[in-house]
Write an enzyme that holds these catalytic residues in place. Structure first.
Site, mmCIF file in Angstrom:
data_model
loop_
_atom_site.group_PDB
_atom_site.id
_atom_site.type_symbol
_atom_site.label_atom_id
_atom_site.label_comp_id
_atom_site.label_asym_id
_atom_site.label_seq_id
_atom_site.Cartn_x
_atom_site.Cartn_y
_atom_site.Cartn_z
ATOM 1 N N THR A 134 -18.082 48.724 11.252
ATOM 2 C CA THR A 134 -17.621 49.678 12.262
ATOM 3 C C THR A 134 -16.364 49.189 12.979
ATOM 4 O O THR A 134 -16.129 47.973 13.081
ATOM 5 C CB THR A 134 -18.752 49.883 13.299
ATOM 6 O OG1 THR A 134 -18.251 50.614 14.402
ATOM 7 C CG2 THR A 134 -19.286 48.556 13.824
ATOM 8 N N ASP A 135 -15.613 50.124 13.538
ATOM 9 C CA ASP A 135 -14.447 49.736 14.347
ATOM 10 C C ASP A 135 -14.869 49.136 15.690
ATOM 11 O O ASP A 135 -14.054 48.526 16.387
ATOM 12 C CB ASP A 135 -13.506 50.937 14.569
ATOM 13 C CG ASP A 135 -14.159 52.114 15.283
ATOM 14 O OD1 ASP A 135 -15.374 52.044 15.584
ATOM 15 O OD2 ASP A 135 -13.452 53.105 15.552
ATOM 16 N N GLU A 136 -16.159 49.313 16.054
ATOM 17 C CA GLU A 136 -16.587 48.825 17.375
ATOM 18 C C GLU A 136 -16.535 47.305 17.487
ATOM 19 O O GLU A 136 -16.558 46.764 18.589
ATOM 20 C CB GLU A 136 -17.999 49.328 17.698
ATOM 21 C CG GLU A 136 -18.051 50.840 17.772
ATOM 22 C CD GLU A 136 -19.259 51.381 18.513
ATOM 23 O OE1 GLU A 136 -19.971 50.604 19.159
ATOM 24 O OE2 GLU A 136 -19.471 52.603 18.439
ATOM 25 N N TYR A 159 -25.061 46.426 19.935
ATOM 26 C CA TYR A 159 -24.839 46.980 18.581
ATOM 27 C C TYR A 159 -23.591 46.366 17.961
ATOM 28 O O TYR A 159 -23.630 45.820 16.847
ATOM 29 C CB TYR A 159 -24.704 48.509 18.642
ATOM 30 C CG TYR A 159 -24.082 49.103 17.379
ATOM 31 C CD1 TYR A 159 -24.763 49.083 16.166
ATOM 32 C CD2 TYR A 159 -22.790 49.647 17.403
ATOM 33 C CE1 TYR A 159 -24.191 49.604 15.001
ATOM 34 C CE2 TYR A 159 -22.210 50.167 16.247
ATOM 35 C CZ TYR A 159 -22.909 50.136 15.055
ATOM 36 O OH TYR A 159 -22.328 50.642 13.907
ATOM 37 N N LYS A 163 -23.087 43.878 14.681
ATOM 38 C CA LYS A 163 -22.266 44.224 13.514
ATOM 39 C C LYS A 163 -21.163 43.170 13.310
ATOM 40 O O LYS A 163 -20.844 42.801 12.186
ATOM 41 C CB LYS A 163 -21.644 45.614 13.672
ATOM 42 C CG LYS A 163 -22.621 46.774 13.587
ATOM 43 C CD LYS A 163 -23.325 46.925 12.248
ATOM 44 C CE LYS A 163 -22.420 47.342 11.109
ATOM 45 N NZ LYS A 163 -23.181 47.628 9.864
HETATM 46 P P1 NAD Z 1 -28.183 55.670 10.359
HETATM 47 O O1 NAD Z 1 -28.846 55.119 11.579
HETATM 48 O O2 NAD Z 1 -28.065 57.145 10.196
HETATM 49 O O3 NAD Z 1 -28.934 55.127 9.056
HETATM 50 C C1 NAD Z 1 -29.358 53.808 8.922
HETATM 51 C C2 NAD Z 1 -30.284 53.719 7.717
HETATM 52 O O4 NAD Z 1 -30.688 52.358 7.556
HETATM 53 C C3 NAD Z 1 -31.566 54.534 7.863
HETATM 54 O O5 NAD Z 1 -31.852 55.235 6.669
HETATM 55 C C4 NAD Z 1 -32.627 53.489 8.145
HETATM 56 O O6 NAD Z 1 -33.928 53.869 7.701
HETATM 57 C C5 NAD Z 1 -32.091 52.292 7.355
HETATM 58 N N1 NAD Z 1 -32.579 51.012 7.889
HETATM 59 C C6 NAD Z 1 -32.566 50.597 9.186
HETATM 60 N N2 NAD Z 1 -33.145 49.375 9.277
HETATM 61 C C7 NAD Z 1 -33.482 49.013 8.015
HETATM 62 C C8 NAD Z 1 -34.115 47.846 7.450
HETATM 63 N N3 NAD Z 1 -34.507 46.824 8.223
HETATM 64 N N4 NAD Z 1 -34.312 47.813 6.116
HETATM 65 C C9 NAD Z 1 -33.922 48.841 5.322
HETATM 66 N N5 NAD Z 1 -33.355 49.967 5.801
HETATM 67 C C10 NAD Z 1 -33.142 50.047 7.118
HETATM 68 O O7 NAD Z 1 -26.773 54.950 10.286
HETATM 69 P P2 NAD Z 1 -25.356 55.540 9.813
HETATM 70 O O8 NAD Z 1 -24.724 56.213 10.960
HETATM 71 O O9 NAD Z 1 -25.535 56.247 8.530
HETATM 72 O O10 NAD Z 1 -24.576 54.167 9.577
HETATM 73 C C11 NAD Z 1 -24.658 53.494 8.329
HETATM 74 C C12 NAD Z 1 -23.818 52.234 8.389
HETATM 75 O O11 NAD Z 1 -22.462 52.581 8.667
HETATM 76 C C13 NAD Z 1 -24.222 51.250 9.492
HETATM 77 O O12 NAD Z 1 -24.101 49.954 8.978
HETATM 78 C C14 NAD Z 1 -23.229 51.498 10.618
HETATM 79 O O13 NAD Z 1 -23.034 50.340 11.369
HETATM 80 C C15 NAD Z 1 -21.995 51.868 9.817
HETATM 81 N N6 NAD Z 1 -21.046 52.777 10.512
HETATM 82 C C16 NAD Z 1 -21.471 53.941 11.065
HETATM 83 C C17 NAD Z 1 -20.546 54.802 11.657
HETATM 84 C C18 NAD Z 1 -20.959 56.126 12.260
HETATM 85 O O14 NAD Z 1 -20.127 56.797 12.885
HETATM 86 N N7 NAD Z 1 -22.193 56.563 12.103
HETATM 87 C C19 NAD Z 1 -19.183 54.453 11.686
HETATM 88 C C20 NAD Z 1 -18.801 53.232 11.111
HETATM 89 C C21 NAD Z 1 -19.730 52.412 10.509
HETATM 90 O O1 DAU Z 2 -17.029 53.921 16.139
HETATM 91 C C1 DAU Z 2 -18.019 53.869 15.154
HETATM 92 C C2 DAU Z 2 -19.380 53.981 15.803
HETATM 93 O O2 DAU Z 2 -19.520 55.332 16.235
HETATM 94 C C3 DAU Z 2 -20.518 53.606 14.854
HETATM 95 O O3 DAU Z 2 -20.405 52.259 14.505
HETATM 96 C C4 DAU Z 2 -21.879 53.850 15.513
HETATM 97 O O4 DAU Z 2 -22.924 53.585 14.591
HETATM 98 C C5 DAU Z 2 -21.938 55.318 15.923
HETATM 99 O O5 DAU Z 2 -23.156 55.591 16.588
HETATM 100 C C6 DAU Z 2 -20.754 55.668 16.831
HETATM 101 O O6 DAU Z 2 -20.878 55.008 18.122
HETATM 102 P P1 DAU Z 2 -20.500 55.756 19.496
HETATM 103 O O7 DAU Z 2 -21.217 55.083 20.589
HETATM 104 O O8 DAU Z 2 -19.034 55.941 19.617
HETATM 105 O O9 DAU Z 2 -21.153 57.217 19.180
HETATM 106 P P2 DAU Z 2 -22.038 58.207 20.066
HETATM 107 O O10 DAU Z 2 -22.150 59.476 19.284
HETATM 108 O O11 DAU Z 2 -23.285 57.577 20.549
HETATM 109 O O12 DAU Z 2 -21.101 58.472 21.323
HETATM 110 C C7 DAU Z 2 -19.788 59.001 21.169
HETATM 111 C C8 DAU Z 2 -19.158 59.067 22.556
HETATM 112 O O13 DAU Z 2 -19.843 60.081 23.322
HETATM 113 C C9 DAU Z 2 -19.299 57.790 23.360
HETATM 114 O O14 DAU Z 2 -18.129 57.626 24.148
HETATM 115 C C10 DAU Z 2 -20.505 58.039 24.281
HETATM 116 C C11 DAU Z 2 -20.434 59.531 24.516
HETATM 117 N N1 DAU Z 2 -21.745 60.218 24.690
HETATM 118 C C12 DAU Z 2 -22.703 60.011 23.759
HETATM 119 C C13 DAU Z 2 -23.919 60.649 23.866
HETATM 120 C C14 DAU Z 2 -25.012 60.404 22.847
HETATM 121 C C15 DAU Z 2 -21.925 61.103 25.743
HETATM 122 O O15 DAU Z 2 -21.028 61.319 26.591
HETATM 123 N N2 DAU Z 2 -23.127 61.739 25.846
HETATM 124 C C16 DAU Z 2 -24.148 61.551 24.953
HETATM 125 O O16 DAU Z 2 -25.244 62.147 25.112
#
Ligand code: NAD
Ligand code: DAU
Length: 353
Positions: A134-136, A159, A163
């Site tokens: 992630t970019d975080e 988180y 990561k």
């Molecule tokens: P998600 O939470 O939707 O899915 C995570 C998956 O991992 C689920 O299917 C869960 O069952 C599985 N999992 C969790 N713990 C596990 C374990 N101990 N063993 C096996 N499986 C397990 O997550 P996502 O949003 O699809 O993110 C996927 C990956 O991409 C993550 O590594 C996250 O850090 C990264 N990522 C997400 C975003 C985003 O915006 N969602 C952006 C950048 C990177």
């Molecule tokens: O940047 C990549 C990341 O983006 C991934 O690595 C994470 O897995 C993914 O969950 C996401 O993280 P964020 O914290 O940026 O996403 P989230 O959707 O939780 O929140 C987006 C923005 O909105 C953040 O600034 C918090 C705000 N927010 C979020 C929720 C859930 C609100 O204002 N209200 C809300 O109810």
């Protein structure tokens, strides 16, 4: 990685991004055997993969990536040529409530996979460990500037710290043991099958149900949004063409202030639901800010574009409309994933604010 017959493990394949990646690989590469390793937490759902579950080149393995014995058995049984590792705890708010769950899965789980790969991949010339991150990990930007691949790590939530630790472990296995690795750091994804605890699907769901729209703080935080299908296409590109030992940033140069994004969603939803313009905006409720809330993320994806030719395919407004349509047409999926345990979590979160 070449495109000859191979067996690829995708961890977290039942989650949001993982399910899109599994679908892409199973459909696009019939010569690959795709083994989805997932423990099915609240965020993992096999219904996300209904359309491909009976394909011959797809296998599901119910397993915890922290379970060394089980992961060893899987390596022994399948002789994986590559792993694309997505399994993780992914929600920042949950990491604030339960940090150790994130340390366990994101750090220990990644360590178990790396260590097992190292044990089995004695000839590493045809293998690859692809770590999805992630970019975080880069921390928080001020009003200007972008995250590049050389930006120093500065994670600020449990988180992102977990990561960042996993990214460091991956690079440590590359430098210390010559494990062939590649790594990508992506910005915020949106699209179908996104669990409705995250901003965009949560807002769509709440607008539909006439519930308050909880905007953290003043809504001035900025995120850089990318369509999930563009993210998995980037992973496909990096998997096949990326250089071993390198990292690539993935993003669409698409920054939005949270409040502007929520208002845009309100306008789209009013139109789709044939409500009076302005109806949904009245649901916006400013709530207590997220602890340690990063102000701004913005990815510079120039390296990926220049070196490997990837660029995003979809404009944000179009992608958001598509996403809204998907949620409106898949209310059974939403009800299914938000039933039971999730509802309790949501109420607890909301009552705290
Ligand atoms: P998600 O939470 O939707 O899915 C995570 C998956 O991992 C689920 O299917 C869960 O069952 C599985 N999992 C969790 N713990 C596990 C374990 N101990 N063993 C096996 N499986 C397990 O997550 P996502 O949003 O699809 O993110 C996927 C990956 O991409 C993550 O590594 C996250 O850090 C990264 N990522 C997400 C975003 C985003 O915006 N969602 C952006 C950048 C990177
Ligand atoms: O940047 C990549 C990341 O983006 C991934 O690595 C994470 O897995 C993914 O969950 C996401 O993280 P964020 O914290 O940026 O996403 P989230 O959707 O939780 O929140 C987006 C923005 O909105 C953040 O600034 C918090 C705000 N927010 C979020 C929720 C859930 C609100 O204002 N209200 C809300 O109810």
């Amino acid at each position: 990685m070449s495109q000859t017959n191979k067996t690829i493990a995708i961890t977290g394949g039942a989650g949001f991004i993982g399910s899109h990646l599994v679908r892409l690989f199973v459909n696009k590469y019939p010569r690959y055997r795709v083994v989805n390793i997932d423990v099915l937490t609240y965020a993992g759902n096999l219904n996300n993969l209904k359309d491909i579950e009976s394909k011959e080149n797809y296998i599901f393995e119910h397993a915890d990536i922290c379970d060394e014995q089980k992961i060893d058995q899987l390596f022994s049984a399948y002789h994986f040529d590559a792993i694309i590792h997505l399994a993780a705890e992914s929600h920042v708010d949950r990491s604030i409530m339960d940090p150790l769950a994130f340390v366990r899965t994101n750090v220990l789980g990644t360590g178990v996979l790396l260590n097992t790969a190292r044990k089995y991949w004695t000839d590493s010339s045809q293998t690859l460990f692809y770590h999805v991150s992630t970019d975080e990990v880069y921390g928080s930007l001020g009003e200007t500037g972008f995250f590049t691949e050389t930006t120093p790590y500065d994670p600020r939530s449990p988180y992102s710290a977990s990561k960042a630790a996993s990214d460091h472990l991956v690079m440590a296995y590359y430098h210390t043991y010559d494990l062939p690795v590649v790594l990508s750091n992506c910005s915020n994804n949106y699209g179908s099958y996104h669990f409705p605890e995250k901003l965009i699907p949560l807002m769509i769901n709440n607008i539909l149900q006439n519930k308050p729209l909880p905007v953290y703080g003043k809504g001035e935080n900025i995120r850089d949004w990318l369509w999930v299908e563009d993210h998995v296409k980037a992973i496909d590109t990096i998997f096949h063409q990326g250089k071993t030992g390198e990292k690539y940033n993935i993003g669409g140069f698409n920054e939005w202030k949270n409040i502007d994004l929520v208002k845009l969603l309100c306008r789209i939803m009013d139109k789709k639901l044939q409500r009076e313009p302005g109806t949904s905006e009245k649901l916006i409720t400013y709530v207590k800010d997220r602890a340690g809330h990063d102000l701004r993320y913005a990815i510079d994806a120039t390296k990926l574009n220049k070196e490997l030719g990837w660029s995003p395919s979809l404009q944000f407004e179009e992608g958001l409309e598509k996403t809204v349509d998907w949620y409106l047409q898949n209310q059974d999926w939403v009800k299914d994933v938000t039933s039971g345990h999730y509802q309790q979590y949501y109420n607890e979160q909301y009552n705290k604010r």
